[in-house]
Write an enzyme that holds these catalytic residues in place. Structure first.
Site, PDB file in Angstrom:
ATOM      1  N   ARG A   1      -7.185 -26.380  18.598  1.00  0.00           N
ATOM      2  CA  ARG A   1      -8.276 -26.585  19.542  1.00  0.00           C
ATOM      3  C   ARG A   1      -9.302 -25.458  19.505  1.00  0.00           C
ATOM      4  NH1 ARG A   1      -3.764 -28.554  20.751  1.00  0.00           N
ATOM      5  NH2 ARG A   1      -3.438 -30.474  21.936  1.00  0.00           N
ATOM      6  N   THR A   2      -8.837 -24.225  19.631  1.00  0.00           N
ATOM      7  CA  THR A   2      -9.773 -23.105  19.709  1.00  0.00           C
ATOM      8  C   THR A   2     -10.545 -22.941  18.409  1.00  0.00           C
ATOM      9  OG1 THR A   2      -8.297 -21.983  21.269  1.00  0.00           O
ATOM     10  CG2 THR A   2      -9.993 -20.650  20.204  1.00  0.00           C
TER      11      THR A   2
ATOM     12  N   LYS B   1      -0.824  -8.692   0.896  1.00  0.00           N
ATOM     13  CA  LYS B   1      -0.659  -7.775  -0.235  1.00  0.00           C
ATOM     14  C   LYS B   1      -0.604  -6.320   0.215  1.00  0.00           C
ATOM     15  CE  LYS B   1      -3.319 -10.927  -3.181  1.00  0.00           C
ATOM     16  NZ  LYS B   1      -4.517 -11.088  -4.053  1.00  0.00           N
TER      17      LYS B   1
ATOM     18  N   ARG C   1      -8.543 -14.183  16.470  1.00  0.00           N
ATOM     19  CA  ARG C   1      -7.292 -14.446  17.200  1.00  0.00           C
ATOM     20  C   ARG C   1      -6.185 -13.686  16.487  1.00  0.00           C
ATOM     21  NH1 ARG C   1      -4.683 -20.088  19.205  1.00  0.00           N
ATOM     22  NH2 ARG C   1      -6.215 -19.658  20.826  1.00  0.00           N
TER      23      ARG C   1
ATOM     24  N   HIS D   1      -7.477 -14.680  26.926  1.00  0.00           N
ATOM     25  CA  HIS D   1      -8.079 -15.800  26.192  1.00  0.00           C
ATOM     26  C   HIS D   1      -9.327 -16.214  26.979  1.00  0.00           C
ATOM     27  CE1 HIS D   1      -8.705 -19.065  23.617  1.00  0.00           C
ATOM     28  NE2 HIS D   1      -7.532 -19.684  23.661  1.00  0.00           N
TER      29      HIS D   1
END
Length: 296
Positions: free
Chosen positions: A47-48, A75, A97, A127
């Site tokens: 969704r975000t 890596k 995020r 959030h």
């Protein structure tokens, strides 16, 4: 943020929402034309991430979306170096995020001041845009949140949504109660956030105007904190029986929903469920936020 700025974003999102609700082709002003936004999601998201991408593209931005699980971090490259490499490619904003709290603030210390940073969720901390879209969805129904009784129910300990919603909804005048089993809410939560705490959903439901149900976040929990799913549903879920018993109660959920756990089908698909309206509002809110952060 000041209430004035918050209200500007909320009002502007309503303008965008009217366009999203209109039938036919959608045309938006390309106010971000010539700008590039990088979406850096170190955690999975549907969704975000999707709503940020749609918001960016609808406002005319060039969009770079990367799956950081397959980036050079695997890596051995550091988070800061990875982000610096990306921003060296002439990026104007970063949407990030990450599972660790404080990553947006960390990036702010290491990136040039002219690069905007948007927090799309950092660990169990915050959030912000989810809280904004939840507030906008509630305002669409109530007109004002002053004095409204809202409960946030479920996995409070691991919820960044709960924390951001508490900050924002209180600022807009709502009265907040968090409801959870003792294992899913910190013992100091009431004092730290200045909210009421209850361990019994049925005791608070009669006084509520709306309820925000939270997903049980299995991926963030130690085994000792994971409740029995059936027991959780019976004590804290919005069952068909509870939904029917309170015909004026509005039901929200940030998603993804565990059907039959946090919400029974009747509650998720019912006419007082705002869950899918939240998804649509998410695009409008993120368009408004992007416009706001680039406004000089």
């Amino acid at each position: 943020m000041s209430v004035e700025n918050l209200n500007w974003i909320l009002d502007r999102s309503t303008d965008y929402m009217k366009q999203l609700d209109a039938s036919g082709a959608i045309t938006f002003p390309e106010i971000l034309k010539g700008l590039t936004v990088a979406n850096l999601f170190f955690e999975n998201s549907t969704r975000t991430r999707s709503s940020f991408e749609l918001a960016e593209k609808r406002l005319g931005a060039s969009v770079l979306s990367l799956s950081m699980q397959t980036s050079s971090l695997t890596k051995g490259e550091s988070l800061i170096d990875t982000v610096k490499v990306i921003t060296a490619m002439k990026i104007d904003a970063v949407v990030v995020r990450h599972r660790s709290p404080g990553v947006p603030e960390l990036l702010r210390k290491h990136l040039p001041d002219d690069i905007r940073i948007l927090n799309a969720g950092d660990g169990a901390n915050e959030h912000p845009t989810q809280a904004l879209l939840d507030a906008a969805t509630l305002l669409e129904n109530f007109g004002s949140l002053k004095g409204k009784q809202i409960a946030i129910v479920g996995d409070i300990t691991h919820s960044r949504v709960a924390r951001s919603n508490i900050h924002l909804l209180k600022k807009l005048g709502a009265r907040i109660t968090v409801v959870a089993p003792t294992t899913l809410v910190p013992s100091t939560f009431s004092q730290v956030f200045n909210v009421s705490v209850s361990h019994h959903l049925d005791e608070v439901l009669p006084s509520l105007d709306a309820v925000i149900m939270l997903r049980i976040q299995r991926e963030r929990q130690d085994k000792g904190f994971l409740p029995n799913v059936e027991e959780f549903r019976e004590l804290y879920g919005m069952t068909a029986k509870r939904y029917a018993a309170y015909p004026d109660l509005l039901v929200l959920h940030p998603g993804p929903v565990n059907r039959g756990v946090e919400l029974d089908d009747e509650a998720l698909d019912g006419e007082r469920s705002l869950v899918f309206r939240q998804v649509k509002r998410g695009v409008a809110i993120r368009m408004a936020v992007l416009e706001w952060i680039f406004a000089d």
